[in-house]
Design a protein around this motif. Structure first.
Motif, PDB file in Angstrom:
ATOM      1  N   ILE A   6      61.484  51.674  15.124  1.00  0.00           N
ATOM      2  CA  ILE A   6      61.649  52.092  16.516  1.00  0.00           C
ATOM      3  C   ILE A   6      61.617  50.843  17.393  1.00  0.00           C
ATOM      4  CG2 ILE A   6      60.799  53.568  18.370  1.00  0.00           C
ATOM      5  CD1 ILE A   6      59.239  55.142  16.222  1.00  0.00           C
ATOM      6  N   PHE A   7      62.619  50.714  18.240  1.00  0.00           N
ATOM      7  CA  PHE A   7      62.758  49.518  19.070  1.00  0.00           C
ATOM      8  C   PHE A   7      62.549  49.834  20.547  1.00  0.00           C
ATOM      9  CE2 PHE A   7      65.197  48.728  15.281  1.00  0.00           C
ATOM     10  CZ  PHE A   7      65.048  47.375  15.022  1.00  0.00           C
ATOM     11  N   ASP A   8      61.718  49.036  21.185  1.00  0.00           N
ATOM     12  CA  ASP A   8      61.759  48.961  22.638  1.00  0.00           C
ATOM     13  C   ASP A   8      63.102  48.314  22.977  1.00  0.00           C
ATOM     14  OD1 ASP A   8      60.774  48.715  25.424  1.00  0.00           O
ATOM     15  OD2 ASP A   8      60.736  46.575  24.945  1.00  0.00           O
ATOM     16  N   PHE A   9      63.577  48.478  24.202  1.00  0.00           N
ATOM     17  CA  PHE A   9      64.872  47.868  24.528  1.00  0.00           C
ATOM     18  C   PHE A   9      64.732  46.641  25.421  1.00  0.00           C
ATOM     19  CE2 PHE A   9      69.003  47.213  26.404  1.00  0.00           C
ATOM     20  CZ  PHE A   9      69.816  47.315  25.287  1.00  0.00           C
ATOM     21  N   ASN A  10      64.285  46.834  26.650  1.00  0.00           N
ATOM     22  CA  ASN A  10      64.231  45.732  27.608  1.00  0.00           C
ATOM     23  C   ASN A  10      63.165  44.718  27.218  1.00  0.00           C
ATOM     24  OD1 ASN A  10      64.788  48.486  29.243  1.00  0.00           O
ATOM     25  ND2 ASN A  10      66.079  46.826  30.004  1.00  0.00           N
ATOM     26  N   GLY A  11      63.589  43.483  27.022  1.00  0.00           N
ATOM     27  CA  GLY A  11      62.679  42.433  26.603  1.00  0.00           C
ATOM     28  C   GLY A  11      62.565  42.320  25.096  1.00  0.00           C
ATOM     29  N   THR A  12      63.160  43.273  24.379  1.00  0.00           N
ATOM     30  CA  THR A  12      63.111  43.268  22.917  1.00  0.00           C
ATOM     31  C   THR A  12      64.519  43.152  22.341  1.00  0.00           C
ATOM     32  OG1 THR A  12      61.087  44.605  22.918  1.00  0.00           O
ATOM     33  CG2 THR A  12      62.345  44.537  20.864  1.00  0.00           C
ATOM     34  N   LEU A  13      65.334  44.167  22.527  1.00  0.00           N
ATOM     35  CA  LEU A  13      66.731  44.099  22.074  1.00  0.00           C
ATOM     36  C   LEU A  13      67.624  43.393  23.090  1.00  0.00           C
ATOM     37  CD1 LEU A  13      67.289  47.633  20.483  1.00  0.00           C
ATOM     38  CD2 LEU A  13      66.935  45.452  19.307  1.00  0.00           C
ATOM     39  N   PHE A  14      67.194  43.370  24.330  1.00  0.00           N
ATOM     40  CA  PHE A  14      67.946  42.701  25.397  1.00  0.00           C
ATOM     41  C   PHE A  14      66.956  41.893  26.231  1.00  0.00           C
ATOM     42  CE2 PHE A  14      70.087  43.360  29.761  1.00  0.00           C
ATOM     43  CZ  PHE A  14      70.770  42.160  29.662  1.00  0.00           C
ATOM     44  N   LEU A  15      67.137  40.570  26.258  1.00  0.00           N
ATOM     45  CA  LEU A  15      66.200  39.690  26.952  1.00  0.00           C
ATOM     46  C   LEU A  15      66.553  39.615  28.437  1.00  0.00           C
ATOM     47  CD1 LEU A  15      65.916  36.822  24.300  1.00  0.00           C
ATOM     48  CD2 LEU A  15      64.636  38.968  24.476  1.00  0.00           C
ATOM     49  N   ASP A  16      66.055  40.585  29.164  1.00  0.00           N
ATOM     50  CA  ASP A  16      66.428  40.723  30.575  1.00  0.00           C
ATOM     51  C   ASP A  16      65.238  40.610  31.516  1.00  0.00           C
ATOM     52  OD1 ASP A  16      65.146  43.046  29.828  1.00  0.00           O
ATOM     53  OD2 ASP A  16      66.452  44.368  30.991  1.00  0.00           O
ATOM     54  N   LEU A  17      64.137  40.042  31.044  1.00  0.00           N
ATOM     55  CA  LEU A  17      62.926  40.000  31.859  1.00  0.00           C
ATOM     56  C   LEU A  17      63.166  39.335  33.208  1.00  0.00           C
ATOM     57  CD1 LEU A  17      59.913  40.550  32.146  1.00  0.00           C
ATOM     58  CD2 LEU A  17      59.464  38.391  30.964  1.00  0.00           C
ATOM     59  N   ASN A  18      63.921  38.227  33.209  1.00  0.00           N
ATOM     60  CA  ASN A  18      64.164  37.534  34.479  1.00  0.00           C
ATOM     61  C   ASN A  18      64.961  38.399  35.446  1.00  0.00           C
ATOM     62  OD1 ASN A  18      66.477  37.329  32.850  1.00  0.00           O
ATOM     63  ND2 ASN A  18      67.135  35.420  33.811  1.00  0.00           N
ATOM     64  N   LYS A  19      65.891  39.179  34.921  1.00  0.00           N
ATOM     65  CA  LYS A  19      66.690  40.058  35.787  1.00  0.00           C
ATOM     66  C   LYS A  19      65.859  41.225  36.304  1.00  0.00           C
ATOM     67  CE  LYS A  19      70.880  38.783  33.321  1.00  0.00           C
ATOM     68  NZ  LYS A  19      70.144  37.800  32.469  1.00  0.00           N
ATOM     69  N   GLN A  20      65.018  41.774  35.433  1.00  0.00           N
ATOM     70  CA  GLN A  20      64.138  42.857  35.866  1.00  0.00           C
ATOM     71  C   GLN A  20      63.196  42.371  36.965  1.00  0.00           C
ATOM     72  OE1 GLN A  20      64.050  46.010  35.211  1.00  0.00           O
ATOM     73  NE2 GLN A  20      65.153  46.328  33.295  1.00  0.00           N
ATOM     74  N   GLU A  21      62.628  41.203  36.771  1.00  0.00           N
ATOM     75  CA  GLU A  21      61.689  40.685  37.761  1.00  0.00           C
ATOM     76  C   GLU A  21      62.390  40.368  39.079  1.00  0.00           C
ATOM     77  OE1 GLU A  21      59.297  37.501  36.325  1.00  0.00           O
ATOM     78  OE2 GLU A  21      58.178  38.789  34.943  1.00  0.00           O
ATOM     79  N   THR A  22      63.578  39.773  38.994  1.00  0.00           N
ATOM     80  CA  THR A  22      64.329  39.467  40.217  1.00  0.00           C
ATOM     81  C   THR A  22      64.688  40.740  40.964  1.00  0.00           C
ATOM     82  OG1 THR A  22      65.265  37.445  39.262  1.00  0.00           O
ATOM     83  CG2 THR A  22      66.428  38.409  41.137  1.00  0.00           C
ATOM     84  N   ALA A  23      65.140  41.751  40.228  1.00  0.00           N
ATOM     85  CA  ALA A  23      65.512  43.017  40.857  1.00  0.00           C
ATOM     86  C   ALA A  23      64.304  43.682  41.509  1.00  0.00           C
ATOM     87  CB  ALA A  23      66.134  43.954  39.822  1.00  0.00           C
ATOM     88  N   TRP A  24      63.175  43.696  40.812  1.00  0.00           N
ATOM     89  CA  TRP A  24      61.967  44.311  41.368  1.00  0.00           C
ATOM     90  C   TRP A  24      61.463  43.537  42.585  1.00  0.00           C
ATOM     91  CZ3 TRP A  24      60.408  48.964  41.130  1.00  0.00           C
ATOM     92  CH2 TRP A  24      60.529  49.735  39.975  1.00  0.00           C
ATOM     93  N   ARG A  25      61.473  42.212  42.506  1.00  0.00           N
ATOM     94  CA  ARG A  25      60.979  41.407  43.631  1.00  0.00           C
ATOM     95  C   ARG A  25      61.862  41.612  44.866  1.00  0.00           C
ATOM     96  NH1 ARG A  25      57.028  37.837  41.912  1.00  0.00           N
ATOM     97  NH2 ARG A  25      57.097  37.230  39.712  1.00  0.00           N
ATOM     98  N   THR A  26      63.173  41.597  44.651  1.00  0.00           N
ATOM     99  CA  THR A  26      64.106  41.800  45.763  1.00  0.00           C
ATOM    100  C   THR A  26      63.924  43.183  46.374  1.00  0.00           C
ATOM    101  OG1 THR A  26      65.729  40.328  44.730  1.00  0.00           O
ATOM    102  CG2 THR A  26      66.545  41.843  46.412  1.00  0.00           C
ATOM    103  N   PHE A  27      63.854  44.180  45.511  1.00  0.00           N
ATOM    104  CA  PHE A  27      63.694  45.563  45.962  1.00  0.00           C
ATOM    105  C   PHE A  27      62.372  45.762  46.702  1.00  0.00           C
ATOM    106  CE2 PHE A  27      61.793  49.704  45.065  1.00  0.00           C
ATOM    107  CZ  PHE A  27      62.726  50.557  45.629  1.00  0.00           C
ATOM    108  N   ALA A  28      61.276  45.251  46.145  1.00  0.00           N
ATOM    109  CA  ALA A  28      59.956  45.433  46.755  1.00  0.00           C
ATOM    110  C   ALA A  28      59.890  44.784  48.132  1.00  0.00           C
ATOM    111  CB  ALA A  28      58.876  44.853  45.850  1.00  0.00           C
ATOM    112  N   GLN A  29      60.513  43.615  48.256  1.00  0.00           N
ATOM    113  CA  GLN A  29      60.511  42.920  49.536  1.00  0.00           C
ATOM    114  C   GLN A  29      61.330  43.679  50.572  1.00  0.00           C
ATOM    115  OE1 GLN A  29      58.834  39.846  50.292  1.00  0.00           O
ATOM    116  NE2 GLN A  29      59.329  40.592  52.332  1.00  0.00           N
ATOM    117  N   GLN A  30      62.508  44.133  50.171  1.00  0.00           N
ATOM    118  CA  GLN A  30      63.395  44.820  51.104  1.00  0.00           C
ATOM    119  C   GLN A  30      62.908  46.219  51.465  1.00  0.00           C
ATOM    120  OE1 GLN A  30      67.201  44.689  49.103  1.00  0.00           O
ATOM    121  NE2 GLN A  30      67.645  42.601  49.779  1.00  0.00           N
ATOM    122  N   GLN A  31      62.403  46.942  50.481  1.00  0.00           N
ATOM    123  CA  GLN A  31      62.049  48.343  50.691  1.00  0.00           C
ATOM    124  C   GLN A  31      60.620  48.534  51.207  1.00  0.00           C
ATOM    125  OE1 GLN A  31      64.438  50.735  50.110  1.00  0.00           O
ATOM    126  NE2 GLN A  31      63.078  52.270  51.029  1.00  0.00           N
TER     127      GLN A  31
END
Length: 222
Positions: A6-31
């Motif tokens: 059983i595989f986790d996806f984000n950060g495991t099968l797809f190394l997207d941590l930087n994109k997730q963090e950027t998206a969350w930071r941008t969203f949190a600041q704006q919203q």
């Protein structure tokens, strides 16, 4: 005998941590006009589903309509970041060969992810995941799934595969995911990518290039 993975996806099968963090930071600041600290990311965002993280930011329970609207805003930003960075828009190194090997070795495999349907569909189309995974067996955030570290994602994944915890190995990168798998009774947990090695993981690998079905069986003494 080990029969499933059983595989986790984000950060495991797809190394997207930087994109997730950027998206969350941008969203949190704006919203919400909030700045997310590194500690908050580890505790309240990595491996968590959107409801948990968004209600953490909002500071109160959200209606389904409010939740859907906020999810759409955040995930639209995230998917745009993925598309822009084509150089890194690919599965974790070694993934394809490793999954091919597991399938040839008759492993039953699936994904247990905190991602919602829109992102899951985005991944399946972009990475042609149906080469290895049956979408019907994938566990994702359907609005009813409890967030990791609750055992719910991995309990449901085991049920989808019709296997016991003793018959499966989990591949994870986040502390919440490792705890979730452990709560589901799964003791064979391989940590991918993130450092340092987390408690209750029995193997660490930078990516999948050094792994094979035979090596997993040997290392886990199965």
């Amino acid at each position: 005998m080990l029969k499933g993975a059983i595989f986790d996806f984000n950060g495991t099968l797809f190394l997207d941590l930087n994109k997730q963090e950027t998206a969350w930071r941008t969203f949190a600041q704006q919203q919400f006009n909030k700045v997310i600290t590194d500690t908050e990311f580890i505790e309240h965002f990595h491996g968590r589903n959107n409801r948990y993280s968004l209600e953490y930011l909002a500071g109160h329970t959200l209606t389904q309509a409010e939740l859907n609207q906020l999810i759409d805003k955040k995930e639209t930003t995230y998917r745009a970041l993925c598309k822009i960075d084509q150089e890194n828009f690919h599965l974790t190194p070694g993934t394809a060969l490793f999954l091919d090997d597991l399938k040839k070795s008759d492993y039953q495999i699936t994904i247990a992810t905190a991602s919602g349907w829109d992102n899951l569909n985005f991944y399946f189309q972009s990475f042609e995941l149906d080469r290895w995974f049956d979408l019907q067996t994938v566990v994702y955030d359907d609005g009813q799934l409890k967030s990791k570290p609750d055992s719910d994602p991995y309990v449901k994944a085991l049920n989808k595969l019709d296997l016991t915890a003793e018959q499966c190995v989990v591949f994870e990168d986040a502390l919440s995911g490792v705890k979730s798998a452990g709560q589901a009774g799964i003791k064979r947990i391989v940590q991918i990518n993130s450092t340092p090695q987390l408690k209750n993981t029995i193997l660490w690998a930078h990516d999948f290039t050094s792994l094979s079905a035979m090596k997993i069986n040997e290392l886990l003494k199965l």
